[in-house]
Design a protein around this motif. Structure first.
Motif, PDB file in Angstrom:
ATOM      1  N   PRO A 114      -3.638  -1.106 -12.906  1.00 16.62           N
ATOM      2  CA  PRO A 114      -2.917  -0.918 -11.639  1.00 16.62           C
ATOM      3  C   PRO A 114      -1.631  -0.127 -11.884  1.00 16.62           C
ATOM      4  N   ILE A 115      -1.255   0.682 -10.906  1.00 16.00           N
ATOM      5  CA  ILE A 115      -0.123   1.590 -11.090  1.00 16.00           C
ATOM      6  C   ILE A 115       1.194   0.841 -11.210  1.00 16.00           C
ATOM      7  N   GLY A 116       1.385  -0.205 -10.446  1.00 19.93           N
ATOM      8  CA  GLY A 116       2.649  -0.928 -10.521  1.00 19.93           C
ATOM      9  C   GLY A 116       2.731  -1.993  -9.462  1.00 19.93           C
ATOM     10  N   ASN A 117       3.943  -2.347  -9.093  1.00 18.99           N
ATOM     11  CA  ASN A 117       4.156  -3.286  -8.001  1.00 18.99           C
ATOM     12  C   ASN A 117       3.866  -2.611  -6.668  1.00 18.99           C
ATOM     13  N   ALA A 118       3.799  -3.413  -5.610  1.00 25.27           N
ATOM     14  CA  ALA A 118       3.544  -2.851  -4.285  1.00 25.27           C
ATOM     15  C   ALA A 118       4.575  -1.793  -3.932  1.00 25.27           C
ATOM     16  N   ALA A 187      -5.739  -0.805   4.855  1.00 19.51           N
ATOM     17  CA  ALA A 187      -4.797  -1.711   5.529  1.00 19.51           C
ATOM     18  C   ALA A 187      -3.886  -2.505   4.592  1.00 19.51           C
ATOM     19  N   ASP A 188      -4.002  -2.273   3.297  1.00 18.56           N
ATOM     20  CA  ASP A 188      -3.054  -2.873   2.349  1.00 18.56           C
ATOM     21  C   ASP A 188      -2.803  -1.862   1.232  1.00 18.56           C
ATOM     22  N   LEU A 189      -2.604  -0.611   1.641  1.00 20.94           N
ATOM     23  CA  LEU A 189      -2.496   0.477   0.671  1.00 20.94           C
ATOM     24  C   LEU A 189      -1.087   0.508   0.084  1.00 20.94           C
ATOM     25  N   ASN A 190      -0.988   0.125  -1.166  1.00 20.17           N
ATOM     26  CA  ASN A 190       0.281   0.177  -1.887  1.00 20.17           C
ATOM     27  C   ASN A 190      -0.017   0.405  -3.355  1.00 20.17           C
ATOM     28  N   SER A 222       5.964   2.313   0.816  1.00 16.96           N
ATOM     29  CA  SER A 222       6.052   1.683  -0.504  1.00 16.96           C
ATOM     30  C   SER A 222       6.693   2.600  -1.537  1.00 16.96           C
ATOM     31  N   SER A 223       6.912   3.857  -1.153  1.00 13.84           N
ATOM     32  CA  SER A 223       7.408   4.871  -2.086  1.00 13.84           C
ATOM     33  C   SER A 223       8.847   5.276  -1.826  1.00 13.84           C
ATOM     34  N   LEU A 224       9.461   4.783  -0.772  1.00 11.25           N
ATOM     35  CA  LEU A 224      10.757   5.289  -0.318  1.00 11.25           C
ATOM     36  C   LEU A 224      11.890   5.108  -1.311  1.00 11.25           C
ATOM     37  N   ALA A 225      11.740   4.167  -2.241  1.00 10.17           N
ATOM     38  CA  ALA A 225      12.794   3.986  -3.246  1.00 10.17           C
ATOM     39  C   ALA A 225      12.762   5.091  -4.296  1.00 10.17           C
ATOM     40  N   VAL A 226      11.694   5.892  -4.282  1.00 10.83           N
ATOM     41  CA  VAL A 226      11.557   7.039  -5.193  1.00 10.83           C
ATOM     42  C   VAL A 226      11.350   8.266  -4.307  1.00 10.83           C
ATOM     43  N   PRO A 227      12.417   8.942  -3.887  1.00 13.50           N
ATOM     44  CA  PRO A 227      12.312  10.026  -2.894  1.00 13.50           C
ATOM     45  C   PRO A 227      11.259  11.080  -3.224  1.00 13.50           C
ATOM     46  N   ALA A 228      11.159  11.492  -4.477  1.00  7.93           N
ATOM     47  CA  ALA A 228      10.181  12.518  -4.839  1.00  7.93           C
ATOM     48  C   ALA A 228       8.756  12.021  -4.619  1.00  7.93           C
ATOM     49  N   LEU A 229       8.525  10.752  -4.879  1.00  5.30           N
ATOM     50  CA  LEU A 229       7.194  10.179  -4.679  1.00  5.30           C
ATOM     51  C   LEU A 229       6.878  10.072  -3.190  1.00  5.30           C
ATOM     52  N   ALA A 230       7.846   9.626  -2.402  1.00  2.22           N
ATOM     53  CA  ALA A 230       7.641   9.548  -0.953  1.00  2.22           C
ATOM     54  C   ALA A 230       7.351  10.933  -0.383  1.00  2.22           C
ATOM     55  N   ASP A 231       8.054  11.948  -0.872  1.00  5.46           N
ATOM     56  CA  ASP A 231       7.810  13.316  -0.422  1.00  5.46           C
ATOM     57  C   ASP A 231       6.404  13.772  -0.792  1.00  5.46           C
ATOM     58  N   ARG A 232       5.934  13.381  -1.976  1.00  6.16           N
ATOM     59  CA  ARG A 232       4.589  13.777  -2.399  1.00  6.16           C
ATOM     60  C   ARG A 232       3.530  13.125  -1.522  1.00  6.16           C
TER      61      ARG A 232
END
Length: 286
Positions: A114-118, A187-190, A222-232
């Motif tokens: 698994p990639i990481g936490n939610a 419906a639980d995509l994280n 679920s990605s907003l704490a990592v701006p580059a990831l949220a942008d991707r």
């Protein structure tokens, strides 16, 4: 008169004794469980077996098993074009002492970790091939047919629920919140429910029809704490985010981040609030 199911005792399986349950599972499936691999979560317990499979064990009160049932993983086994662990079978039984049922689903092992936490706090640096597989699976999922209705956070998603959530943060009633397109969604995509470097999507308990864009918006949130990831995520799923339904789903996800239970130091608060304000302005402008 319709009698409702009795309410079950609320338990946390991270601390609840489960040895007897594990023994029952081993006998029922005729497997040996590797007790060193047991993973305990609030609602479920998982473990590896001696036949190189994984079992997921869930406890659910009778009052929480509605018309749809709770066989999401089993029903997801028929989905085509979606990368997921192969489903092997299940065992279900009613608890002898409490108004609850237990369900065990046996699947193949995940192809990667698994990639990481939610909610991630650092960029997992995923390769382009991973994003291609991710997009292919989400697009294939949205093209399926099902009678199931998604239950994000175990709550059945409805138009009324969407409207209430959006109104809670928009403070405005001058734009339409009606969803136009309902399609199958995980419906639980994280980030806790996907693997890398090989892409695979698991934990299908809540999947079903939902407003288009729910999955994309959920992963973005679920990605907003990592701006580059949220942008991707936004770039990869641009078609969802730029649609009217996708904008409404983004507001729906923002409402969960910005709600009354929000932690004041959550790094997602500021970007979620900024995006929510922009989308509300766009919807008001028509």
């Amino acid at each position: 008169m319709t009698l409702s199911a009795p309410s079950a005792r609320s338990v946390d399986l991270r601390v609840e004794p489960v040895e007897n349950v594990l023994d029952h599972v081993a006998r029922s499936l005729q497997v040996d469980l590797d007790r060193d691999t047991v993973v305990r979560k609030r609602r479920s317990v998982g473990a590896r077996t001696d036949r190189r499979t994984w079992v997921r064990i869930e406890r659910r009160g009778l009052d929480r098993i509605g018309v749809q049932g709770w066989n999401g993983t089993e029903c997801a086994a028929r989905l085509e074009g979606v990368a997921q662990p192969v489903w092997r079978g299940c065992v279900v039984w009613r608890d002898a002492d409490e108004p609850v049922m237990w369900r065990v689903d046996e699947t193949d092992l995940l192809p990667s970790a698994p990639i990481g936490n939610a909610i991630l706090s650092e960029d997992p640096k995923l390769q382009d091939a991973w994003w291609q597989a991710f997009n292919a699976s989400l697009d294939a999922l949205a093209d399926q047919d099902t009678r199931r209705v998604a239950t994000p956070d175990t709550v059945t998603i409805t138009q009324a629920l969407v409207t209430e959530a959006i109104r809670s943060i928009s403070h405005s009633h001058d734009f339409d919140t009606t969803i136009q397109s309902w399609v199958p969604a995980h419906a639980d995509l994280n980030w806790a429910n996907m693997t890398a470097p090989t892409f695979c999507l698991f934990d299908w308990e809540d999947w079903g029809n939902a407003p288009r864009g729910l999955d994309s918006a959920s992963l973005w949130g679920s990605s907003l704490a990592v701006p580059a990831l949220a942008d991707r995520v936004w770039q990869e799923r641009r078609r969802d985010f730029e649609s009217r339904d996708g904008k409404l789903m983004t507001l729906f996800v923002c409402s969960k981040i910005l709600g009354p239970d929000a932690h004041p130091e959550d790094p997602r608060l500021t970007p979620a609030r900024r995006v929510a304000e922009r989308i509300v302005s766009e919807l008001q402008a028509g």
